[in-house]
Write a protein that holds these residues in place. Structure first.
Motif, PDB file in Angstrom:
ATOM      1  N   SER A  79      52.556  35.384  96.823  1.00 10.01           N
ATOM      2  CA  SER A  79      53.351  34.175  97.064  1.00 10.01           C
ATOM      3  C   SER A  79      52.519  33.059  97.698  1.00 10.01           C
ATOM      4  O   SER A  79      52.910  31.899  97.660  1.00 10.01           O
ATOM      5  N   TRP A 115      44.429  37.517  90.888  1.00 11.59           N
ATOM      6  CA  TRP A 115      45.799  37.328  90.426  1.00 11.59           C
ATOM      7  C   TRP A 115      45.943  37.025  88.947  1.00 11.59           C
ATOM      8  O   TRP A 115      46.977  37.335  88.354  1.00 11.59           O
ATOM      9  N   SER A 118      46.731  40.049  86.833  1.00 10.87           N
ATOM     10  CA  SER A 118      47.916  40.822  87.184  1.00 10.87           C
ATOM     11  C   SER A 118      49.097  40.450  86.286  1.00 10.87           C
ATOM     12  O   SER A 118      49.454  39.279  86.189  1.00 10.87           O
ATOM     13  N   PRO A 119      49.730  41.447  85.659  1.00  5.91           N
ATOM     14  CA  PRO A 119      50.881  41.139  84.803  1.00  5.91           C
ATOM     15  C   PRO A 119      52.116  40.683  85.589  1.00  5.91           C
ATOM     16  O   PRO A 119      53.029  40.113  85.017  1.00  5.91           O
ATOM     17  N   THR A 120      52.116  40.898  86.893  1.00  2.00           N
ATOM     18  CA  THR A 120      53.274  40.496  87.697  1.00  2.00           C
ATOM     19  C   THR A 120      53.102  39.110  88.318  1.00  2.00           C
ATOM     20  O   THR A 120      54.017  38.617  88.961  1.00  2.00           O
ATOM     21  N   PHE A 121      51.955  38.491  88.139  1.00  4.99           N
ATOM     22  CA  PHE A 121      51.712  37.162  88.706  1.00  4.99           C
ATOM     23  C   PHE A 121      52.240  36.117  87.739  1.00  4.99           C
ATOM     24  O   PHE A 121      51.831  36.056  86.582  1.00  4.99           O
ATOM     25  N   HIS A 122      53.156  35.269  88.197  1.00  8.14           N
ATOM     26  CA  HIS A 122      53.853  34.335  87.311  1.00  8.14           C
ATOM     27  C   HIS A 122      53.406  32.882  87.448  1.00  8.14           C
ATOM     28  O   HIS A 122      54.055  31.993  86.916  1.00  8.14           O
ATOM     29  N   SER A 124      50.230  31.711  86.613  1.00  9.75           N
ATOM     30  CA  SER A 124      48.905  31.649  85.985  1.00  9.75           C
ATOM     31  C   SER A 124      48.503  30.234  85.587  1.00  9.75           C
ATOM     32  O   SER A 124      47.352  29.849  85.743  1.00  9.75           O
ATOM     33  N   LEU A 156      51.953  38.005  76.729  1.00  7.50           N
ATOM     34  CA  LEU A 156      53.296  37.950  77.304  1.00  7.50           C
ATOM     35  C   LEU A 156      54.357  37.970  76.202  1.00  7.50           C
ATOM     36  O   LEU A 156      55.355  38.684  76.307  1.00  7.50           O
ATOM     37  N   ARG A 159      54.489  41.509  74.758  1.00  5.71           N
ATOM     38  CA  ARG A 159      55.198  42.419  75.678  1.00  5.71           C
ATOM     39  C   ARG A 159      56.708  42.199  75.609  1.00  5.71           C
ATOM     40  O   ARG A 159      57.488  43.149  75.591  1.00  5.71           O
ATOM     41  N   SER A 163      59.383  45.022  74.350  1.00  6.00           N
ATOM     42  CA  SER A 163      60.474  45.487  75.219  1.00  6.00           C
ATOM     43  C   SER A 163      61.828  45.215  74.573  1.00  6.00           C
ATOM     44  O   SER A 163      62.758  46.004  74.716  1.00  6.00           O
TER      45      SER A 163
END
Length: 183
Positions: A79, A115, A118-122, A124, A156, A159, A163
């Motif tokens: 964050s 970061w 990282s796939p969880t970092f939004h 970019s 992204l 993915r 899903s």
């Protein structure tokens, strides 16, 4: 002035309190300690970090400034990554101290590398824009960040497609049911 410092702290105005400590009470060490306490949890943690770095510069403590840049870079939550990166880019581009500039530039790449993969970092896009601002005259860096952005967007989208395919094609099978309590 001590009463004003206490009031500022109790109202969440850390920078104002630190400024009073530095300018009117001639207590820069206490101001630095106050600013350090905010990282990384306070709402104004990034602003306090930048003020802290300026305080080190004004007090003629370049070694402590460099050490603090390295410490915060090594331990920060996602964050705070973009805010930290903004501060590091400003130091790398504007600091009169060569060691601070070089350290901030190196730490900027460390933060980005940590970061961006990282796939969880939004954030970019913001991070890539800051990487480009770090060395704007480097055309290869601009090209590479653009490629990375395109590749990340494709991954992204892939993915999300996978899903969605998994959730829409696989039937849900209820294996066992239990009655719910009737309170």
């Amino acid at each position: 002035y001590r009463l004003a410092v206490s009031r500022f702290i109790s109202h969440g105005h850390t920078i104002k309190a630190a400024s009073l400590l530095e300018c009117h009470l001639n207590q820069p060490e206490e101001a630095i300690a106050l600013l350090q306490k905010t990282w990384p949890r306070a709402n104004d943690a990034v602003t306090c970090f930048e003020h802290e770095l300026g305080l080190y510069e004004r007090c003629g403590q370049p070694d402590l400034r460099v050490a603090r840049i390295e410490a915060v870079t090594a331990d920060h939550p996602p964050s705070r990554a973009v805010g930290l990166m903004e501060v590091l880019v400003r130091v790398a581009r504007q600091s009169p101290d060569l060691t601070a500039r070089e350290t901030a530039e190196r730490c900027s790449f460390t933060v980005a590398g940590r970061w961006l993969g990282s796939p969880t970092f939004h954030e970019s896009r913001s991070m890539l824009a800051l990487v480009r601002r770090l060395i704007p005259e480097d055309r290869l860096l601009a090209r590479d960040t653009a490629r990375f952005a395109q590749q990340s967007e494709r991954e992204l989208a892939e993915r999300a497609r996978r899903s969605q395919a998994i959730t829409s094609e696989a039937p849900v099978v209820l294996l066992e049911s239990s009655p719910l309590p009737s309170w």
